[in-house]
Design an enzyme around this catalytic site. Structure first.
Site, PDB file in Angstrom:
ATOM      1  N   GLY A 240       2.377  -2.267  -4.717  1.00 25.42           N
ATOM      2  CA  GLY A 240       1.038  -2.852  -4.627  1.00 25.42           C
ATOM      3  C   GLY A 240       0.084  -1.920  -3.923  1.00 25.42           C
ATOM      4  N   SER A 241      -0.831  -2.507  -3.155  1.00 25.31           N
ATOM      5  CA  SER A 241      -1.894  -1.714  -2.525  1.00 25.31           C
ATOM      6  C   SER A 241      -1.389  -0.965  -1.285  1.00 25.31           C
ATOM      7  CB  SER A 241      -3.036  -2.644  -2.107  1.00 25.31           C
ATOM      8  OG  SER A 241      -2.583  -3.533  -1.114  1.00 25.31           O
ATOM      9  N   GLY A 245       1.101  -2.582   1.542  1.00 28.36           N
ATOM     10  CA  GLY A 245       2.360  -1.864   1.809  1.00 28.36           C
ATOM     11  C   GLY A 245       2.404  -1.362   3.242  1.00 28.36           C
ATOM     12  N   GLU A 264       5.879   1.285  -2.799  1.00 28.57           N
ATOM     13  CA  GLU A 264       5.297   2.199  -3.790  1.00 28.57           C
ATOM     14  C   GLU A 264       3.842   1.758  -3.919  1.00 28.57           C
ATOM     15  OE1 GLU A 264       3.730   2.838  -7.164  1.00 28.57           O
ATOM     16  OE2 GLU A 264       5.519   1.970  -8.090  1.00 28.57           O
ATOM     17  N   CYS A 301       0.186   2.422 -11.844  1.00 23.75           N
ATOM     18  CA  CYS A 301       0.223   3.296 -10.673  1.00 23.75           C
ATOM     19  C   CYS A 301       0.149   4.760 -11.072  1.00 23.75           C
ATOM     20  CB  CYS A 301       1.471   3.025  -9.854  1.00 23.75           C
ATOM     21  SG  CYS A 301       2.932   2.872 -10.859  1.00 23.75           S
ATOM     22  N   GLU A 392      -7.850   5.665  -4.519  1.00 26.18           N
ATOM     23  CA  GLU A 392      -7.620   5.063  -5.837  1.00 26.18           C
ATOM     24  C   GLU A 392      -8.681   4.001  -6.147  1.00 26.18           C
ATOM     25  OE1 GLU A 392      -3.764   3.090  -8.019  1.00 26.18           O
ATOM     26  OE2 GLU A 392      -4.238   2.300  -6.049  1.00 26.18           O
TER      27      GLU A 392
HETATM   28  P1  NAP Z   1      -1.445  -6.350  -2.786  1.00 26.08           P
HETATM   29  O1  NAP Z   1      -2.717  -6.881  -2.275  1.00 26.08           O
HETATM   30  O2  NAP Z   1      -0.925  -5.135  -2.162  1.00 26.08           O
HETATM   31  O3  NAP Z   1      -0.372  -7.523  -2.702  1.00 26.08           O
HETATM   32  C1  NAP Z   1       0.950  -7.374  -3.187  1.00 26.08           C
HETATM   33  C2  NAP Z   1       1.816  -8.440  -2.547  1.00 26.08           C
HETATM   34  O4  NAP Z   1       1.944  -8.184  -1.159  1.00 26.08           O
HETATM   35  C3  NAP Z   1       1.223  -9.830  -2.670  1.00 26.08           C
HETATM   36  O5  NAP Z   1       2.274 -10.715  -2.938  1.00 26.08           O
HETATM   37  C4  NAP Z   1       0.607 -10.082  -1.321  1.00 26.08           C
HETATM   38  O6  NAP Z   1       0.709 -11.445  -0.940  1.00 26.08           O
HETATM   39  C5  NAP Z   1       1.498  -9.285  -0.391  1.00 26.08           C
HETATM   40  N1  NAP Z   1       0.752  -8.788   0.758  1.00 26.08           N
HETATM   41  C6  NAP Z   1      -0.363  -8.021   0.746  1.00 26.08           C
HETATM   42  N2  NAP Z   1      -0.751  -7.742   1.987  1.00 26.08           N
HETATM   43  C7  NAP Z   1       0.143  -8.336   2.816  1.00 26.08           C
HETATM   44  C8  NAP Z   1       0.283  -8.424   4.233  1.00 26.08           C
HETATM   45  N3  NAP Z   1      -0.584  -7.840   5.049  1.00 26.08           N
HETATM   46  N4  NAP Z   1       1.311  -9.126   4.730  1.00 26.08           N
HETATM   47  C9  NAP Z   1       2.185  -9.742   3.917  1.00 26.08           C
HETATM   48  N5  NAP Z   1       2.099  -9.712   2.576  1.00 26.08           N
HETATM   49  C10 NAP Z   1       1.099  -9.017   2.031  1.00 26.08           C
HETATM   50  O7  NAP Z   1      -1.550  -6.020  -4.332  1.00 26.08           O
HETATM   51  P2  NAP Z   1      -1.974  -6.912  -5.555  1.00 26.08           P
HETATM   52  O8  NAP Z   1      -2.211  -8.327  -5.190  1.00 26.08           O
HETATM   53  O9  NAP Z   1      -0.930  -6.664  -6.529  1.00 26.08           O
HETATM   54  O10 NAP Z   1      -3.311  -6.242  -6.055  1.00 26.08           O
HETATM   55  C11 NAP Z   1      -4.400  -5.945  -5.208  1.00 26.08           C
HETATM   56  C12 NAP Z   1      -4.747  -4.465  -5.303  1.00 26.08           C
HETATM   57  O11 NAP Z   1      -3.600  -3.652  -5.091  1.00 26.08           O
HETATM   58  C13 NAP Z   1      -5.242  -3.991  -6.644  1.00 26.08           C
HETATM   59  O12 NAP Z   1      -6.606  -4.211  -6.876  1.00 26.08           O
HETATM   60  C14 NAP Z   1      -4.925  -2.535  -6.580  1.00 26.08           C
HETATM   61  O13 NAP Z   1      -5.913  -1.827  -5.895  1.00 26.08           O
HETATM   62  C15 NAP Z   1      -3.673  -2.449  -5.802  1.00 26.08           C
HETATM   63  N6  NAP Z   1      -2.463  -2.249  -6.625  1.00 26.08           N
HETATM   64  C16 NAP Z   1      -2.013  -0.992  -6.806  1.00 26.08           C
HETATM   65  C17 NAP Z   1      -0.870  -0.768  -7.546  1.00 26.08           C
HETATM   66  C18 NAP Z   1      -0.359   0.606  -7.755  1.00 26.08           C
HETATM   67  O14 NAP Z   1       0.664   0.737  -8.412  1.00 26.08           O
HETATM   68  N7  NAP Z   1      -0.958   1.614  -7.231  1.00 26.08           N
HETATM   69  C19 NAP Z   1      -0.185  -1.828  -8.118  1.00 26.08           C
HETATM   70  C20 NAP Z   1      -0.662  -3.110  -7.921  1.00 26.08           C
HETATM   71  C21 NAP Z   1      -1.795  -3.298  -7.156  1.00 26.08           C
HETATM   72  P3  NAP Z   1      -0.373 -12.521  -1.397  1.00 26.08           P
HETATM   73  O15 NAP Z   1      -0.865 -12.150  -2.755  1.00 26.08           O
HETATM   74  O16 NAP Z   1       0.380 -13.779  -1.398  1.00 26.08           O
HETATM   75  O17 NAP Z   1      -1.462 -12.434  -0.404  1.00 26.08           O
END
Ligand code: NAP
Length: 527
Positions: A240-241, A245, A264, A301, A392
């Site tokens: 994820g982000s 991470g 990742e 990604c 990104e």
């Molecule tokens: P995310 O915000 O990183 O969240 C991924 C997971 O981690 C979600 O289940 C989220 O929970 C959890 N999470 C996030 N922050 C946390 C924290 N501080 N403590 C505990 N758990 C946490 O990613 P996303 O929801 O998939 O997408 C948001 C953004 O991430 C996108 O707009 C993009 O910029 C980026 N992204 C990048 C990639 C890549 O491969 N580079 C892939 C996917 C996403 P909750 O949703 O329940 O809050």
């Protein structure tokens, strides 16, 4: 078939008070099913069951675990239409993508099953003892990889199958011998529950202990935080982000017993366009890259977010061609309103940076939640001076950096953050003229590509999907391919241990006939 409940081991449970729904971005409307977020009691019970299952699960042979993984793959296929429909309605991704990703997910499970059946993955090393060695006897030492314990896997928004419930992290951890607790991604909780039901059915059918797998719903960060802080959890997998991470990595590091977080995260995947290649193929390259930037709405990604070239007439033609080609592509739906809002915001803040020029912006009106693709250009020195341009922009966005010369190109590459991939576009012999550029790129990435595109990640043992931070939190490991099993194990030695109490892999007779490193030589015979 979707209940909205959590799987706490084999039991469906929905005791919590917080509920939520998933969202269909194509229809711009909530989906029907309501999901119940896991309560603290349910989270603790899932971890307790996983800890309990860890011992019994590790008494299962590799062949028995392989049956379990293959049964999950069979079950995913058998769900067929309901699963594909749910995936599409919760992600906005088309059916073709859903089926392709399902194939990849099943392939991953089966490749780990094959790895377990063969057995040599445990890296057995044996140094036989010499009891009569003088002045001191040499002990008999036998080492192999053993599982870490219960693992938490965070589902990824952009891969509802391949990097979520029974995706790569889960398959690798189950293959390693670690019970898995999935923190389901809220955007595709229904897809997650359907896949979880298959994992549970497979566990029951193949005699795996209750607790080897749990699936927890959540719509906020609390469930994930509680899991990462739980003292019986021994490792974490995340896609994820960078923000998410890094937060989990820091949380795990602050525990009384710190644990590894294999995250990742973001990557802009630099592509170096060498001058002669641009001179000879600007139009064809523009065509290929317009496709790579926009595929899957840029939600990969490995999306090529950064294209670098040395100023020339050929680079200018390439920018012109790319700008023409990219606006011909029909925009597509993003995963969720939150993702498209983040895209719009990040795109806008990039465009507002001084020195940035918009070369192409899809002008026509698009459906709600559809992303308009953008190409921007910037001078090398401006890019070097402004680190915010190195971040990104998740979506169909790419930046072309126009460098003064090869020296500036090399300097820019050396100043980039860690990346998953780097690509060199070159004419046949041209690459040999840029050894310093190539070396700089190799130093910043986990995988280097010659004359291709970074999108499209082959699942195979030689794949490296992970790079220097922040591409991943530990560049020594991959998140794709069977080598990803190495994240969930640790080396362990037995000294002078009775043969009949050793794991099969280390016994003198080598009953499975696996390859072992015995007294300095690879062999599959006795030791
Ligand atoms: P995310 O915000 O990183 O969240 C991924 C997971 O981690 C979600 O289940 C989220 O929970 C959890 N999470 C996030 N922050 C946390 C924290 N501080 N403590 C505990 N758990 C946490 O990613 P996303 O929801 O998939 O997408 C948001 C953004 O991430 C996108 O707009 C993009 O910029 C980026 N992204 C990048 C990639 C890549 O491969 N580079 C892939 C996917 C996403 P909750 O949703 O329940 O809050």
């Amino acid at each position: 078939m979707i209940t909205g409940k959590n799987y706490i081991g084999n039991r469906l449970s929905g005791n919590g008070s917080k509920t939520y729904k998933t969202f269909n971005p194509v229809l711009n409307a909530e989906n029907e099913n309501e999901f119940v977020e896991a309560s603290i009691e349910e989270i603790n019970e899932a971890v307790f069951l996983a800890t309990d299952a860890y011992i019994a699960y590790n008494q299962k042979s590799g062949a028995e675990k392989a049956l379990f993984l293959n049964a999950i793959a069979d079950g995913i296929l058998a769900l067929d239409a309901i699963l594909i429909q749910t995936y599409c309605s919760e992600s906005g991704l088309p059916e073709g993508r859903a089926k392709g990703e399902r194939g990849r997910t099943i392939g991953q499970l089966r490749s780990f099953a094959a790895l377990l059946e063969e057995g040599s993955w445990v890296d057995a090393i044996i140094d036989t003892g010499t009891p009569d060695r003088s002045p001191a006897p040499k002990p008999d030492l036998r080492k192999m990889l053993v599982p870490l314990g219960p693992v938490v896997v965070f589902g990824a928004s952009n891969f509802p199958f391949a990097f979520s419930t029974a995706g790569g992290d889960t398959a690798a951890a189950l293959a390693a011998g670690c019970p898995v607790i999935v923190k389901s991604h809220p955007m595709h909780a229904g897809t997650g529950e359907l896949v979880a039901s298959v994992v549970i059915a497979a566990a029951e059918a193949t005699g795996m202990p209750n607790g080897v797998f749990s699936n927890l719903n959540s719509s906020g960060i609390e469930v994930g935080e509680h899991l990462v802080k739980h003292s019986d959890v021994k490792a974490v997998g995340f896609t994820g982000s960078i923000k998410g991470g890094r937060a989990l990595f820091d949380l795990a590091a602050k525990r009384e017993e710190p644990i590894p977080v294999f995250a990742e995260m973001g990557s802009i995947n630099p592509v170096i366009m060498l001058p002669e290649a641009l001179e000879n193929r600007a139009e064809a390259l523009a065509n290929i890259y317009a496709g790579s930037i926009t595929v899957g709405s840029g939600q990969f990604c490995t999306n090529p977010g950064l294209l670098l070239g040395i100023k020339s007439a050929a680079l200018s033609s390439f920018i012109e061609n790319l700008s023409e080609e990219i606006v011909k592509i029909e925009p597509s739906c993003m995963l969720h309103p939150n993702i498209i809002e983040a895209y719009k915001k990040n795109k806008q803040s990039a465009i507002e940076q001084s020195g940035l020029l918009v070369a192409a912006d899809y002008g026509s009106e698009v459906n709600v939640n559809y992303a308009k693709q953008v190409v921007v250009t910037v001078e090398g020195k401006t890019f070097l001076a402004n680190k915010s341009l190195h971040q990104e922009v998740f979506g169909p966005f790419s930046m072309v950096v126009q460098c003064e010369d090869a020296m500036e190109l090399q300097q820019i590459i050396s100043n980039l953050e860690g990346q998953l991939t780097g690509t060199i576009i070159s004419d046949d012999d041209e690459i040999a003229k840029y050894p310093k550029v190539i070396a700089a790129l190799q130093n910043r990435v986990g995988r280097i590509i010659f004359n291709g595109v970074p999108t499209g990640v082959e699942v195979c043992p030689a794949m490296q999907h992970g790079g220097p931070y922040p591409a991943s939190t530990d560049s020594r490991f991959t998140a794709v391919g069977t080598q990803s099993i190495k994240r969930w194990v640790r080396p362990f030695s037995f000294q002078d241990w009775p043969d009949d109490l050793l794991p099969n892999e280390l016994r003198r007779e080598n009953p499975q006939g696996i390859k072992r490193f015995v007294n300095g030589k690879i062999t599959d015979t006795t030791a």
